[in-house]
Design a protein around this motif. Sequence first.
Motif, PDB file in Angstrom:
ATOM      1  N   SER A 305      56.929 -28.365 -67.130  1.00 60.28           N
ATOM      2  CA  SER A 305      56.286 -28.011 -68.389  1.00 60.28           C
ATOM      3  C   SER A 305      57.155 -28.401 -69.575  1.00 60.28           C
ATOM      4  CB  SER A 305      55.947 -26.513 -68.436  1.00 60.28           C
ATOM      5  OG  SER A 305      55.256 -26.203 -69.627  1.00 60.28           O
ATOM      6  N   CYS A 306      58.175 -27.605 -69.910  1.00 66.56           N
ATOM      7  CA  CYS A 306      58.874 -27.786 -71.183  1.00 66.56           C
ATOM      8  C   CYS A 306      59.752 -29.025 -71.243  1.00 66.56           C
ATOM      9  CB  CYS A 306      59.702 -26.543 -71.502  1.00 66.56           C
ATOM     10  SG  CYS A 306      61.228 -26.387 -70.526  1.00 66.56           S
ATOM     11  N   ARG A 307      60.328 -29.438 -70.121  1.00 68.45           N
ATOM     12  CA  ARG A 307      61.277 -30.560 -70.038  1.00 68.45           C
ATOM     13  C   ARG A 307      62.527 -30.318 -70.873  1.00 68.45           C
ATOM     14  NH1 ARG A 307      58.585 -35.272 -67.798  1.00 68.45           N
ATOM     15  NH2 ARG A 307      60.441 -36.438 -68.376  1.00 68.45           N
ATOM     16  N   GLN A 308      62.793 -29.051 -71.202  1.00 74.90           N
ATOM     17  CA  GLN A 308      63.922 -28.717 -72.056  1.00 74.90           C
ATOM     18  C   GLN A 308      64.908 -27.767 -71.368  1.00 74.90           C
ATOM     19  OE1 GLN A 308      63.823 -29.901 -75.334  1.00 74.90           O
ATOM     20  NE2 GLN A 308      61.765 -30.742 -75.181  1.00 74.90           N
ATOM     21  N   GLY A 309      64.579 -27.275 -70.178  1.00 72.58           N
ATOM     22  CA  GLY A 309      65.503 -26.412 -69.466  1.00 72.58           C
ATOM     23  C   GLY A 309      65.399 -24.942 -69.775  1.00 72.58           C
ATOM     24  N   PHE A 310      64.203 -24.491 -70.215  1.00 70.23           N
ATOM     25  CA  PHE A 310      64.114 -23.062 -70.477  1.00 70.23           C
ATOM     26  C   PHE A 310      62.903 -22.381 -69.862  1.00 70.23           C
ATOM     27  CE2 PHE A 310      61.793 -24.817 -74.104  1.00 70.23           C
ATOM     28  CZ  PHE A 310      60.686 -23.996 -74.168  1.00 70.23           C
ATOM     29  N   CYS A 311      61.872 -23.109 -69.445  1.00 73.41           N
ATOM     30  CA  CYS A 311      60.676 -22.411 -68.947  1.00 73.41           C
ATOM     31  C   CYS A 311      60.765 -22.087 -67.458  1.00 73.41           C
ATOM     32  CB  CYS A 311      59.418 -23.218 -69.250  1.00 73.41           C
ATOM     33  SG  CYS A 311      59.103 -24.618 -68.142  1.00 73.41           S
ATOM     34  N   GLY A 312      61.487 -22.887 -66.684  1.00 77.86           N
ATOM     35  CA  GLY A 312      61.670 -22.599 -65.262  1.00 77.86           C
ATOM     36  C   GLY A 312      60.631 -23.176 -64.336  1.00 77.86           C
ATOM     37  N   THR A 313      59.628 -23.893 -64.847  1.00 78.08           N
ATOM     38  CA  THR A 313      58.559 -24.422 -64.008  1.00 78.08           C
ATOM     39  C   THR A 313      59.074 -25.405 -62.952  1.00 78.08           C
ATOM     40  OG1 THR A 313      57.014 -24.191 -65.846  1.00 78.08           O
ATOM     41  CG2 THR A 313      56.331 -25.617 -64.039  1.00 78.08           C
ATOM     42  N   CYS A 314      60.070 -26.210 -63.298  1.00 77.93           N
ATOM     43  CA  CYS A 314      60.536 -27.265 -62.390  1.00 77.93           C
ATOM     44  C   CYS A 314      61.697 -26.812 -61.508  1.00 77.93           C
ATOM     45  CB  CYS A 314      60.941 -28.507 -63.193  1.00 77.93           C
ATOM     46  SG  CYS A 314      62.351 -28.229 -64.291  1.00 77.93           S
ATOM     47  N   ARG A 315      61.868 -25.544 -61.353  1.00 80.59           N
ATOM     48  CA  ARG A 315      62.974 -25.012 -60.541  1.00 80.59           C
ATOM     49  C   ARG A 315      62.855 -25.473 -59.092  1.00 80.59           C
ATOM     50  NH1 ARG A 315      64.449 -18.559 -60.178  1.00 80.59           N
ATOM     51  NH2 ARG A 315      65.943 -18.657 -58.449  1.00 80.59           N
ATOM     52  N   VAL A 316      63.966 -25.947 -58.548  1.00 77.04           N
ATOM     53  CA  VAL A 316      63.999 -26.385 -57.153  1.00 77.04           C
ATOM     54  C   VAL A 316      65.195 -25.745 -56.456  1.00 77.04           C
ATOM     55  CG1 VAL A 316      62.815 -28.568 -57.547  1.00 77.04           C
ATOM     56  CG2 VAL A 316      65.306 -28.469 -57.757  1.00 77.04           C
ATOM     57  N   ARG A 317      65.056 -25.560 -55.149  1.00 77.16           N
ATOM     58  CA  ARG A 317      66.129 -24.963 -54.354  1.00 77.16           C
ATOM     59  C   ARG A 317      67.063 -26.063 -53.861  1.00 77.16           C
ATOM     60  NH1 ARG A 317      66.175 -22.840 -48.753  1.00 77.16           N
ATOM     61  NH2 ARG A 317      67.800 -21.255 -48.640  1.00 77.16           N
ATOM     62  N   VAL A 318      68.354 -25.827 -53.993  1.00 82.17           N
ATOM     63  CA  VAL A 318      69.367 -26.794 -53.582  1.00 82.17           C
ATOM     64  C   VAL A 318      69.963 -26.362 -52.247  1.00 82.17           C
ATOM     65  CG1 VAL A 318      71.536 -27.928 -54.202  1.00 82.17           C
ATOM     66  CG2 VAL A 318      69.901 -27.290 -55.996  1.00 82.17           C
ATOM     67  N   LEU A 319      69.870 -27.233 -51.236  1.00 84.78           N
ATOM     68  CA  LEU A 319      70.377 -26.923 -49.899  1.00 84.78           C
ATOM     69  C   LEU A 319      71.820 -27.388 -49.712  1.00 84.78           C
ATOM     70  CD1 LEU A 319      67.224 -27.875 -47.793  1.00 84.78           C
ATOM     71  CD2 LEU A 319      67.876 -25.637 -48.717  1.00 84.78           C
ATOM     72  N   HIS A 320      72.148 -28.533 -50.279  1.00 86.16           N
ATOM     73  CA  HIS A 320      73.516 -29.067 -50.170  1.00 86.16           C
ATOM     74  C   HIS A 320      73.842 -29.804 -51.462  1.00 86.16           C
ATOM     75  CE1 HIS A 320      73.798 -28.088 -45.905  1.00 86.16           C
ATOM     76  NE2 HIS A 320      72.620 -28.665 -45.714  1.00 86.16           N
ATOM     77  N   GLY A 321      75.130 -29.834 -51.789  1.00 86.41           N
ATOM     78  CA  GLY A 321      75.582 -30.489 -53.006  1.00 86.41           C
ATOM     79  C   GLY A 321      75.833 -29.483 -54.118  1.00 86.41           C
ATOM     80  N   THR A 322      76.406 -29.956 -55.205  1.00 84.57           N
ATOM     81  CA  THR A 322      76.773 -29.089 -56.328  1.00 84.57           C
ATOM     82  C   THR A 322      76.071 -29.557 -57.593  1.00 84.57           C
ATOM     83  OG1 THR A 322      78.972 -28.727 -55.353  1.00 84.57           O
ATOM     84  CG2 THR A 322      78.679 -28.144 -57.683  1.00 84.57           C
ATOM     85  N   PRO A 323      75.139 -28.777 -58.089  1.00 91.95           N
ATOM     86  CA  PRO A 323      74.448 -29.164 -59.327  1.00 91.95           C
ATOM     87  C   PRO A 323      75.354 -29.025 -60.550  1.00 91.95           C
ATOM     88  CG  PRO A 323      73.177 -27.553 -58.054  1.00 91.95           C
ATOM     89  CD  PRO A 323      74.558 -27.572 -57.480  1.00 91.95           C
ATOM     90  N   GLU A 324      75.047 -29.789 -61.562  1.00 86.38           N
ATOM     91  CA  GLU A 324      75.638 -29.625 -62.892  1.00 86.38           C
ATOM     92  C   GLU A 324      74.557 -28.987 -63.763  1.00 86.38           C
ATOM     93  OE1 GLU A 324      76.926 -32.252 -66.764  1.00 86.38           O
ATOM     94  OE2 GLU A 324      76.839 -33.249 -64.816  1.00 86.38           O
ATOM     95  N   HIS A 325      74.666 -27.700 -63.958  1.00 89.54           N
ATOM     96  CA  HIS A 325      73.601 -26.955 -64.639  1.00 89.54           C
ATOM     97  C   HIS A 325      73.652 -27.185 -66.148  1.00 89.54           C
ATOM     98  CE1 HIS A 325      72.412 -24.803 -61.026  1.00 89.54           C
ATOM     99  NE2 HIS A 325      73.697 -24.598 -60.770  1.00 89.54           N
ATOM    100  N   ARG A 326      72.507 -27.580 -66.704  1.00 96.00           N
ATOM    101  CA  ARG A 326      72.397 -27.795 -68.148  1.00 96.00           C
ATOM    102  C   ARG A 326      71.228 -27.005 -68.731  1.00 96.00           C
ATOM    103  NH1 ARG A 326      73.635 -34.232 -69.386  1.00 96.00           N
ATOM    104  NH2 ARG A 326      75.611 -34.357 -68.226  1.00 96.00           N
ATOM    105  N   ASP A 327      70.738 -26.038 -67.998  1.00 94.85           N
ATOM    106  CA  ASP A 327      69.584 -25.266 -68.459  1.00 94.85           C
ATOM    107  C   ASP A 327      70.022 -24.041 -69.242  1.00 94.85           C
ATOM    108  OD1 ASP A 327      69.262 -22.586 -66.609  1.00 94.85           O
ATOM    109  OD2 ASP A 327      70.320 -24.196 -65.571  1.00 94.85           O
ATOM    110  N   SER A 328      69.046 -23.371 -69.822  1.00 98.83           N
ATOM    111  CA  SER A 328      69.299 -22.111 -70.526  1.00 98.83           C
ATOM    112  C   SER A 328      68.424 -20.999 -69.963  1.00 98.83           C
ATOM    113  CB  SER A 328      69.025 -22.275 -72.026  1.00 98.83           C
ATOM    114  OG  SER A 328      67.702 -22.738 -72.254  1.00 98.83           O
ATOM    115  N   ARG A 329      68.033 -21.115 -68.702  1.00 95.37           N
ATOM    116  CA  ARG A 329      67.105 -20.165 -68.090  1.00 95.37           C
ATOM    117  C   ARG A 329      67.713 -19.401 -66.919  1.00 95.37           C
ATOM    118  NH1 ARG A 329      61.468 -19.201 -67.591  1.00 95.37           N
ATOM    119  NH2 ARG A 329      61.267 -17.543 -66.043  1.00 95.37           N
ATOM    120  N   LEU A 330      68.356 -20.086 -65.991  1.00 97.98           N
ATOM    121  CA  LEU A 330      68.780 -19.459 -64.746  1.00 97.98           C
ATOM    122  C   LEU A 330      69.998 -18.561 -64.948  1.00 97.98           C
ATOM    123  CD1 LEU A 330      68.450 -22.444 -62.240  1.00 97.98           C
ATOM    124  CD2 LEU A 330      66.740 -20.705 -62.821  1.00 97.98           C
ATOM    125  N   THR A 331      70.044 -17.496 -64.172  1.00 97.05           N
ATOM    126  CA  THR A 331      71.226 -16.633 -64.162  1.00 97.05           C
ATOM    127  C   THR A 331      72.300 -17.270 -63.282  1.00 97.05           C
ATOM    128  OG1 THR A 331      70.514 -15.376 -62.223  1.00 97.05           O
ATOM    129  CG2 THR A 331      69.726 -14.618 -64.386  1.00 97.05           C
TER     130      THR A 331
END
Length: 355
Positions: A305-331
Amino acid sequence: MKRVPPIGAPLDDRAINLVATVLDRFWLRPVSRSGYDGRRAVRAADEPMTLVLADRRTVARDNDVVALTFRAPDGGDLPAWQPGGHLDLHLPSGRRRQYSLCGDPQDRSRYRIAVRRIPAGGGGSLEMHALSVGDTVTVRGPRNGFPFVPYPRALYIAGGIGITPILPMVLAAQRLGTDWHFVYCGRNADTIPFLDEIASWDPSRVTIRLDEEHGVPGADDLLGRTPARGAVYVCGPPPMIETVRRNFDRSGAAALHFERFGAPPVRDGKPFEIELASSGQVLGVAADETLLDALVRQRPDTAYSCRQGFCGTCRVRVLHGTPEHRDSRLTDTERETSMLACVSRSVTSRLVLDL
């Protein structure tokens, strides 16, 4: 759509208390008696509502922008909202899209949004344009991450469809009797919406700049009417917002608020890969694109939806690897297992996603 707090020099506690006292005595109390309704919704914003489309009309001469007005099925009052608020619409296809409310916040009988048709977009705008009077939609909100503050002096800047959150702000500024000016930019007079409504405003407070007549606006064109120690609100395409941001410090204003229409550019990106656990398929993510772009290219029905990192619609579960978080939504806890595909990237060379 990124929401940014006011920018200004930090204040110590004594200064904050003094400002609060002055605002309360000389500004907020008069505002409360002026007829401006500042009530906020008491209903939880995540609680879904079913609304019916009561009216649809084109509001740009090129017919590519439609204003959609929704009402409650029983005709009752809708939850209160404030300028800058938006709705999350759940479309019949399963898509979720966010649209700014662009009506009058004092009118509790209806919600109005406006949507520009984007044929090469993700399909949400085409689906919105296909709605007919009498159709129902599921809505969450109103929410507000671009709040209107009743500054005594303010400059409002909009580019194209970016007028939608700015429109009710200017209406509120008029109602409150503040010192305001509005700068409206677009490609030409056929493509910018709501010109008929703007024509009723004080022409000395409105500047309309059209690229085909005046050229692409520069910093002086956008910020030349900035009030000293006042505020600037801007919503529009990324180049406009970046021009305002880069030149804000020399404008003489005290606060900047902006909201993007469209995804922000990828900064300092490095290429990486994602693996879809369900199929083992590996997709490359280029340095200048988002993980979401790579997913949509392979899976056009990917939810976002927002493509800005705050609505959470595109949330995906990560099984392996280390994300670089740039959102303002997730705890912090949510970030241990999930990421938002629209803005976040990868520290490791590959992420395995639960997709």
